[in-house]
Write an enzyme that holds these catalytic residues in place. Structure first.
Site, PDB file in Angstrom:
ATOM      1  CD  GLU A   1      -4.617  -1.347   3.347  1.00 51.21           C
ATOM      2  OE1 GLU A   1      -3.530  -1.652   2.835  1.00 51.21           O
ATOM      3  OE2 GLU A   1      -4.799  -1.378   4.588  1.00 51.21           O
TER       4      GLU A   1
ATOM      5  CG  HIS B   1      -0.490   0.219   2.536  1.00 47.83           C
ATOM      6  ND1 HIS B   1      -1.030  -0.385   3.655  1.00 47.83           N
ATOM      7  CD2 HIS B   1       0.519   1.004   3.011  1.00 47.83           C
ATOM      8  CE1 HIS B   1      -0.395   0.031   4.733  1.00 47.83           C
ATOM      9  NE2 HIS B   1       0.553   0.861   4.370  1.00 47.83           N
TER      10      HIS B   1
HETATM   11  C1  F6R Z   1       1.498   6.620   6.524  1.00 51.61           C
HETATM   12  C2  F6R Z   1       1.194   5.855   5.341  1.00 51.61           C
HETATM   13  C3  F6R Z   1       1.548   4.421   5.174  1.00 51.61           C
HETATM   14  C4  F6R Z   1       2.975   4.086   5.631  1.00 51.61           C
HETATM   15  C5  F6R Z   1       3.253   2.595   5.492  1.00 51.61           C
HETATM   16  C6  F6R Z   1       4.615   2.218   6.013  1.00 51.61           C
HETATM   17  O1  F6R Z   1       1.056   7.959   6.393  1.00 51.61           O
HETATM   18  O2  F6R Z   1       0.585   6.418   4.494  1.00 51.61           O
HETATM   19  O3  F6R Z   1       1.398   4.060   3.829  1.00 51.61           O
HETATM   20  O4  F6R Z   1       3.874   4.817   4.860  1.00 51.61           O
HETATM   21  O5  F6R Z   1       2.273   1.868   6.185  1.00 51.61           O
HETATM   22  O6  F6R Z   1       4.683   2.498   7.378  1.00 51.61           O
HETATM   23  P1  F6R Z   1       6.050   2.294   8.200  1.00 51.61           P
HETATM   24  O7  F6R Z   1       7.000   3.330   7.721  1.00 51.61           O
HETATM   25  O8  F6R Z   1       5.647   2.492   9.629  1.00 51.61           O
HETATM   26  O9  F6R Z   1       6.507   0.903   7.913  1.00 51.61           O
END
Ligand code: F6R
Length: 240
Positions: free
Chosen positions: A143, A138
């Site tokens: 999603e 995503h």
């Molecule tokens: C957050 C977002 C998500 C995150 C993704 C990765 O604003 O849009 O798409 O970028 O879930 O999250 P991390 O960096 O926590 O693994």
């Protein structure tokens, strides 16, 4: 898509952070598209330090965050508004009037989507969009699905996303819905930088870079963007 593999998360933060600093030095009233999550933190540290050292000022920039949880007060410790305030906005000289979020509690999601799109357009469009990637491919909270989305919308989060993020929620259950910018809104940014670190992202990174453009891996659309930089550590790049 320009793919760069770097040694550490700190190096990724320096590289992405410097892209933001250079954007703002070239255009002090730049429009920044921002992401939450663990991966952006070194980048936000870098931007905060650059501001503290007087190398750059964010006083005239506008910011638009990618997403916000539904059914969670804006002031809750796990809201994305709180995350950004704690990790970036309180550490730089951004004008709070220029900070924009989707309202996860808006009664009419479609009207909220139109409001956000109009605000982004009024600001002149996003100059640089920051992205992470979910384990399921995503981007923002787009999603995997049968079709790509355009403007912001209310989304039901998948089990994979809930599993990856529920550790942050200790007082209330993790929300099941969020408001998110659509893939179209992301693709309209003039420049995109995506960061990914760790083995848990390796499959999604592989599908994004080596797979076909397919809404079942929403990040794969970024291959069609004319100016997209992907910064990976060796673990995230390990299946390439
Ligand atoms: C957050 C977002 C998500 C995150 C993704 C990765 O604003 O849009 O798409 O970028 O879930 O999250 P991390 O960096 O926590 O693994």
């Amino acid at each position: 898509m320009k793919v760069t593999i770097l040694k550490t998360a700190q190096e990724i933060g320096r590289t992405a952070g410097e892209m933001f600093v250079q954007t703002v030095l070239a255009k002090p009233d730049a429009v920044l598209g921002l992401a939450t999550g663990a991966t952006p933190l070194p980048t936000y540290d870098y931007m905060a330090n650059a501001c503290k050292e007087g190398r750059v000022s964010f006083k005239d920039v506008s910011t638009f965050n990618l997403d916000e949880y539904c059914d969670l007060p804006k002031s809750h410790k796990n809201s994305y508004f709180t995350f950004m305030t704690e990790n970036l906005f309180s550490k730089i000289d951004v004008n709070s009037a220029n900070v924009h979020f989707l309202d996860g509690n808006a009664p009419d999601a479609e009207a909220e989507s139109r409001r956000y799109a109009a605000e982004i357009e009024r600001a002149g469009g996003i100059d640089i969009q920051f992205l992470g990637i979910g384990r399921n491919g995503h981007i923002a909270f787009n999603e995997p699905s049968d079709k790509f989305t355009n403007d912001a919308f209310k989304v039901q989060l998948t089990e994979s996303t809930i599993e990856a993020n529920s550790m942050y929620f200790d007082d209330v259950p993790m929300p099941r819905f969020a408001m998110t910018m659509g893939v179209g809104s992301i693709m309209r940014a003039k420049k995109i930088v995506l960061v990914a670190t760790g083995k848990s992202k390796a499959e999604a990174v592989f599908a994004m870079i080596k797979g076909d453009i397919d809404p079942h891996c929403p990040a794969s659309i970024l291959k069609a963007h004319p100016d997209c930089t992907v910064l990976l550590d060796e673990d995230a790049a390990s299946l390439l």
